[in-house]
Design a protein around this motif. Structure first.
Motif, PDB file in Angstrom:
ATOM      1  N   MET A  69      23.518   3.891 -31.829  1.00 57.69           N
ATOM      2  CA  MET A  69      23.773   2.616 -31.833  1.00 57.69           C
ATOM      3  C   MET A  69      22.541   1.369 -32.155  1.00 57.69           C
ATOM      4  O   MET A  69      22.457   0.601 -33.042  1.00 57.69           O
ATOM      5  N   SER A  70      21.299   1.822 -31.593  1.00 54.57           N
ATOM      6  CA  SER A  70      20.128   0.865 -31.838  1.00 54.57           C
ATOM      7  C   SER A  70      19.497   1.244 -33.154  1.00 54.57           C
ATOM      8  O   SER A  70      18.875  -0.019 -33.371  1.00 54.57           O
ATOM      9  N   ARG A  71      20.153   2.004 -33.958  1.00 52.53           N
ATOM     10  CA  ARG A  71      19.419   2.000 -35.326  1.00 52.53           C
ATOM     11  C   ARG A  71      20.507   1.343 -36.431  1.00 52.53           C
ATOM     12  O   ARG A  71      19.943   1.225 -37.596  1.00 52.53           O
ATOM     13  N   LEU A  72      21.394   0.752 -35.999  1.00 49.58           N
ATOM     14  CA  LEU A  72      22.471   0.311 -36.797  1.00 49.58           C
ATOM     15  C   LEU A  72      22.270  -1.112 -36.876  1.00 49.58           C
ATOM     16  O   LEU A  72      21.720  -1.979 -36.091  1.00 49.58           O
ATOM     17  N   THR A 109      28.970  -3.444 -34.556  1.00 48.51           N
ATOM     18  CA  THR A 109      30.165  -4.053 -34.381  1.00 48.51           C
ATOM     19  C   THR A 109      31.216  -3.251 -34.808  1.00 48.51           C
ATOM     20  O   THR A 109      32.234  -3.244 -34.068  1.00 48.51           O
ATOM     21  N   GLN A 110      31.224  -2.741 -35.921  1.00 44.56           N
ATOM     22  CA  GLN A 110      32.482  -2.118 -36.627  1.00 44.56           C
ATOM     23  C   GLN A 110      32.583  -0.646 -35.775  1.00 44.56           C
ATOM     24  O   GLN A 110      33.858  -0.395 -35.500  1.00 44.56           O
ATOM     25  N   GLU A 111      31.444  -0.345 -35.126  1.00 45.00           N
ATOM     26  CA  GLU A 111      31.655   0.994 -34.539  1.00 45.00           C
ATOM     27  C   GLU A 111      32.488   1.054 -33.232  1.00 45.00           C
ATOM     28  O   GLU A 111      33.221   1.786 -33.114  1.00 45.00           O
ATOM     29  N   ILE A 112      31.949  -0.033 -32.635  1.00 47.26           N
ATOM     30  CA  ILE A 112      32.804  -0.360 -31.484  1.00 47.26           C
ATOM     31  C   ILE A 112      34.149  -1.004 -31.561  1.00 47.26           C
ATOM     32  O   ILE A 112      35.231  -0.480 -30.915  1.00 47.26           O
ATOM     33  N   PHE A 135      21.060   2.977 -27.417  1.00 46.35           N
ATOM     34  CA  PHE A 135      21.577   1.521 -27.492  1.00 46.35           C
ATOM     35  C   PHE A 135      20.349   0.715 -27.361  1.00 46.35           C
ATOM     36  O   PHE A 135      19.062   1.180 -26.899  1.00 46.35           O
ATOM     37  N   ASN A 136      20.384  -0.622 -27.667  1.00 48.24           N
ATOM     38  CA  ASN A 136      19.281  -1.554 -27.357  1.00 48.24           C
ATOM     39  C   ASN A 136      20.333  -2.802 -26.635  1.00 48.24           C
ATOM     40  O   ASN A 136      21.506  -2.770 -26.496  1.00 48.24           O
ATOM     41  N   GLN A 137      19.482  -3.884 -26.794  1.00 47.03           N
ATOM     42  CA  GLN A 137      19.958  -5.121 -25.937  1.00 47.03           C
ATOM     43  C   GLN A 137      21.268  -5.553 -26.729  1.00 47.03           C
ATOM     44  O   GLN A 137      22.258  -6.109 -26.468  1.00 47.03           O
TER      45      GLN A 137
END
Length: 335
Positions: free
Chosen positions: A207-210, A216-219, A244-246
């Motif tokens: 997720m942190s690389r998107l 947003t689409q992934e979730i 993940f990131n913040q």
């Protein structure tokens, strides 16, 4: 003559008891007896409760109850942000409901006192901490949870479900959206068994690389599938691979989800021996632990042993929502 006098005395005594009980008939009967996993908070204003208690006779029974209530009282624990564990949920306190306990005691004078309890909510709750990831439940709550991430391993899902059924345990399954789309019937079987279902993104990305849009689409795609296929409005988001990131946490929060990770990892994707998995969980599990696993051969074979190890420490296996809720949990009997 003596018999008539005794009968008259008995009638007078009965009337006195009736009057004493009758003067409290207007006090609301609290029905919040403590049950594991159920909230016992009352909506009754504190001032009204205090007035009702103050009106009770200050006799030996009430003095005994007040003394025991002081001994049993447990203060609530506020949710907080920990330097290591990040967001830690609060935990309800507990107090004896003197009014309801007294009324039960005088209604059954020949029985042991049956204490009635109510839970005391903390001042600070998890939702007040902002967008912060969660790695564990409150360390004072003797409950733990299995987080079962599902993106592959279909052949072990039913055996895992069967073991959970045999042990009367509910877990939280985090679905990869692409898996859910391909396996709706298996997902419905998990749901039918009464387990909690939640969000593990759509295609198991880091997720942190998107980009913000892609993340947003992934979730969101999995969130929509959970609703459309299973009728589930999920609460939790588990980032694939724990990456993940913040921004990930903020995006999940914008979709109404709390980001949750794990306290203990079975590392079952490496196919360790079931005995080593059980030994690891047995030695490290503690109140509030979130245990990560997948539908693999290792976890399937180790699951019953893990559950027994958890219970041997007086801990209760439950869902992520149950473990992270502030509801008070009584310790389980040690096996």
């Amino acid at each position: 003559m003596m018999r008539k006098a005794k009968r008259a005395a008995w009638v007078v005594a009965s009337l006195v008891i009736t009057l004493v009980i009758g003067q409290f008939s207007g006090v609301r009967e609290y029905v919040s007896q403590l049950r594991a996993g159920h909230s016992t908070e009352t909506s009754e204003p504190e001032a009204a409760t205090t007035m009702a208690i103050a009106a009770l006779p200050d006799n030996a029974l009430m003095q005994r109850l007040r003394s025991e209530a002081a001994r049993q009282r447990r203060e609530p624990v506020d949710a907080k942000i920990d330097r290591v564990w990040k967001a830690i949920p609060g935990y309800n306190g507990l107090e004896v409901d003197l009014d309801a306990t007294y009324r039960k005691a005088i209604a059954a004078p020949d029985r042991p006192i049956q204490y009635v309890y109510r839970q005391l909510a903390p001042k600070i709750h998890l939702n007040q901490l902002g967008n912060v990831p969660i790695y564990r439940g409150n360390p004072e709550k003797p409950m733990v949870s299995f987080m079962i991430n599902v993106a592959w391993g279909n052949e072990y899902i039913v055996p895992i479900l069967d073991t959970l059924d045999q042990e009367k345990v509910k877990a939280t399954f985090f679905f990869d959206g692409s898996w859910l789309k391909k396996n709706p019937e298996l997902a419905k079987e998990i749901q039918k068994r009464g387990h909690e279902l939640s969000n593990h993104a759509y295609s198991h990305p880091n997720m942190s690389r998107l980009s913000r849009e892609r993340a947003t689409q992934e979730i969101e795609k999995t969130q929509v599938l959970l609703q459309d296929i299973l009728g589930v409005k999920n609460r939790w988001f588990a980032p694939p691979s724990g990456d993940f990131n913040q921004e990930t946490v903020d995006l999940a929060a914008g979709l109404g989800l709390k980001t949750v990770l794990w306290t203990l990892d079975t590392v079952d994707w490496r196919h360790p021996s079931p005995e080593s998995v059980i030994a690891k969980i047995s030695s490290k599990v503690e109140s509030g632990s979130l245990i990560l696993m997948h539908p693999t051969d290792s976890s399937s074979a180790a699951l019953k042993g893990m559950i027994h190890a958890i219970r041997s420490k007086g801990l209760v296996p439950g869902t992520v929502s149950q473990t992270l809720s502030p509801d008070r949990q009584l310790p389980a009997p040690v096996e």
